[in-house]
Write an enzyme that holds these catalytic residues in place. Structure first.
Site, PDB file in Angstrom:
ATOM      1  N   ASP A  93       0.877  -1.243  -0.025  1.00  0.00           N
ATOM      2  CA  ASP A  93       0.076  -0.142   0.036  1.00  0.00           C
ATOM      3  C   ASP A  93       0.861   1.064  -0.020  1.00  0.00           C
ATOM      4  O   ASP A  93       1.994   1.287   0.105  1.00  0.00           O
ATOM      5  CB  ASP A  93      -0.921  -0.163   1.197  1.00  0.00           C
ATOM      6  CG  ASP A  93      -1.761   1.172   1.224  1.00  0.00           C
ATOM      7  OD1 ASP A  93      -2.556   1.502   0.434  1.00  0.00           O
ATOM      8  OD2 ASP A  93      -1.778   1.917   2.322  1.00  0.00           O
ATOM      9  N   GLU A 149      -5.946   9.500   9.176  1.00  0.00           N
ATOM     10  CA  GLU A 149      -4.549   9.514   9.824  1.00  0.00           C
ATOM     11  C   GLU A 149      -4.282  10.338  11.043  1.00  0.00           C
ATOM     12  O   GLU A 149      -3.479  10.084  11.804  1.00  0.00           O
ATOM     13  CB  GLU A 149      -3.540   9.846   8.603  1.00  0.00           C
ATOM     14  CG  GLU A 149      -3.929   8.759   7.513  1.00  0.00           C
ATOM     15  CD  GLU A 149      -2.532   8.613   6.947  1.00  0.00           C
ATOM     16  OE1 GLU A 149      -1.569   9.367   6.881  1.00  0.00           O
ATOM     17  OE2 GLU A 149      -2.515   7.758   5.990  1.00  0.00           O
ATOM     18  N   HIS A 153      -8.733   3.799   3.469  1.00  0.00           N
ATOM     19  CA  HIS A 153      -8.848   4.494   5.003  1.00  0.00           C
ATOM     20  C   HIS A 153     -10.280   4.435   5.127  1.00  0.00           C
ATOM     21  O   HIS A 153     -10.741   4.771   6.479  1.00  0.00           O
ATOM     22  CB  HIS A 153      -8.421   5.957   4.790  1.00  0.00           C
ATOM     23  CG  HIS A 153      -6.808   6.024   4.710  1.00  0.00           C
ATOM     24  ND1 HIS A 153      -6.191   5.396   3.929  1.00  0.00           N
ATOM     25  CD2 HIS A 153      -5.997   6.648   5.655  1.00  0.00           C
ATOM     26  CE1 HIS A 153      -4.878   5.753   4.296  1.00  0.00           C
ATOM     27  NE2 HIS A 153      -4.677   6.322   5.113  1.00  0.00           N
TER      28      HIS A 153
HETATM   29  N1  DGL Z   1      -4.178   3.771   0.036  1.00  0.00           N
HETATM   30  C1  DGL Z   1      -4.670   4.948  -0.985  1.00  0.00           C
HETATM   31  C2  DGL Z   1      -5.909   4.326  -1.367  1.00  0.00           C
HETATM   32  O1  DGL Z   1      -6.483   3.217  -1.303  1.00  0.00           O
HETATM   33  C3  DGL Z   1      -5.185   6.103   0.008  1.00  0.00           C
HETATM   34  C4  DGL Z   1      -3.950   6.845   0.448  1.00  0.00           C
HETATM   35  C5  DGL Z   1      -3.083   7.565  -0.651  1.00  0.00           C
HETATM   36  O2  DGL Z   1      -3.572   8.346  -1.159  1.00  0.00           O
HETATM   37  O3  DGL Z   1      -1.999   7.066  -0.892  1.00  0.00           O
HETATM   38  O4  DGL Z   1      -6.261   4.819  -2.399  1.00  0.00           O
END
Ligand code: DGL
Length: 270
Positions: free
Chosen positions: A13, A155, A191
């Site tokens: 991620d 966050e 998130h």
């Molecule tokens: N992990 C990202 C998503 O699921 C969210 C955080 C980011 O913008 O890096 O799109």
């Protein structure tokens, strides 16, 4: 070398958000070993161009591929939306993304065919969820909205459904969905499951919320099961790799997982 059941599941991620996917995979497959890479040096992905996210996704996969994994999960919705095809073409590993499972679940859930999608700017502008849903239900009416403030909100651990700041931001982004008359909303970002309560309270019980993480865990289970690659004995706790500030990942990550994160290593993949 042929894959075997003892190998780990690799997950990446942009940072901590993918821990929501890790949590669901562990809940469903507690015997599996997991190697998780959070690209904390380059987070967020959601505001970057598709080309940049594709480059990062490739570097992440190259790293995990060297860690003896049997399957890769792209836990980041933004990376799933823009890089899944490329990674499948470039690596011989099975690659599971989070967009297709989430879209499939939305299609199964909707009765009216009016579906909402929320995600980062990158995910929404890629049209990946929209394409996945339309390819299954061409007559579906889809409303998509980027909710960029949700990521920093989570966050900060500002997720309480009683918090007026949370309620205000949720209302601002989601009010249009009530006018559109959707019956299903895809939480298309790592998130957003942490805001599920606040979102559900605002939208009301009649709108079904789709959490891609649960669907993705199901898909990992099915893929490993079909390939005869499910572990039969406990593989031990997850191992975490990050590209910057391990202690912050451990601290914020424990909020996502609800347990302390041991074994966080700093790596360099730049
Ligand atoms: N992990 C990202 C998503 O699921 C969210 C955080 C980011 O913008 O890096 O799109």
């Amino acid at each position: 070398m042929a894959a075997n059941a003892q190998q780990a599941i690799g997950i990446f991620d942009s940072g901590i958000g993918g821990l929501t996917v890790l949590r669901e995979i562990r809940r469903r497959l507690p015997l599996e070993t997991i190697k998780y890479l959070g690209d904390t040096a380059r987070v967020p992905y959601g505001t970057r161009s598709a080309q940049t996210v594709q480059k990062y996704a490739r570097a992440n996969t190259e790293f995990l591929n060297r860690q003896d994994i049997k399957l890769l999960v792209i836990a980041c919705n933004t990376a799933s939306a823009v890089a899944t095809g490329q990674l499948r073409g470039a690596f011989s590993l099975p690659v599971i993304d989070v967009v297709a499972p989430g879209a499939r679940a939305a299609v199964e859930a909707t009765r009216s065919g009016r579906v909402g999608i929320i995600g980062t700017e990158g995910t929404i502008s890629s049209g990946a969820y929209q394409r996945e849903i339309s390819s299954r239900v061409p007559e579906a009416v889809i409303f998509a909205q980027a909710c960029p403030l949700f990521v920093p909100l989570v966050e900060q651990n500002w997720v309480d459904a009683d918090d007026p700041v949370v309620q205000m931001i949720v209302r601002r982004y989601l009010e249009p969905f009530l006018d559109f008359g959707i019956d299903t909303l895809v939480l298309g970002c790592t998130h957003y499951p942490l805001l599920k309560q606040a979102i559900a309270r605002f939208l009301g019980a009649s709108i079904i919320l789709i959490d891609s993480a649960e669907q993705t865990a199901r898909e990992v289970d099915a893929t490993l099961g079909t390939a005869g690659l499910l572990r039969r004995d406990p593989g031990g706790p997850p191992q975490y790799f990050v590209t910057d500030i391990p202690h912050r990942f451990a601290a914020t990550g424990s909020l996502f997982l609800g347990e302390p994160l041991d074994d966080v290593q700093l790596i360099d993949i730049m």
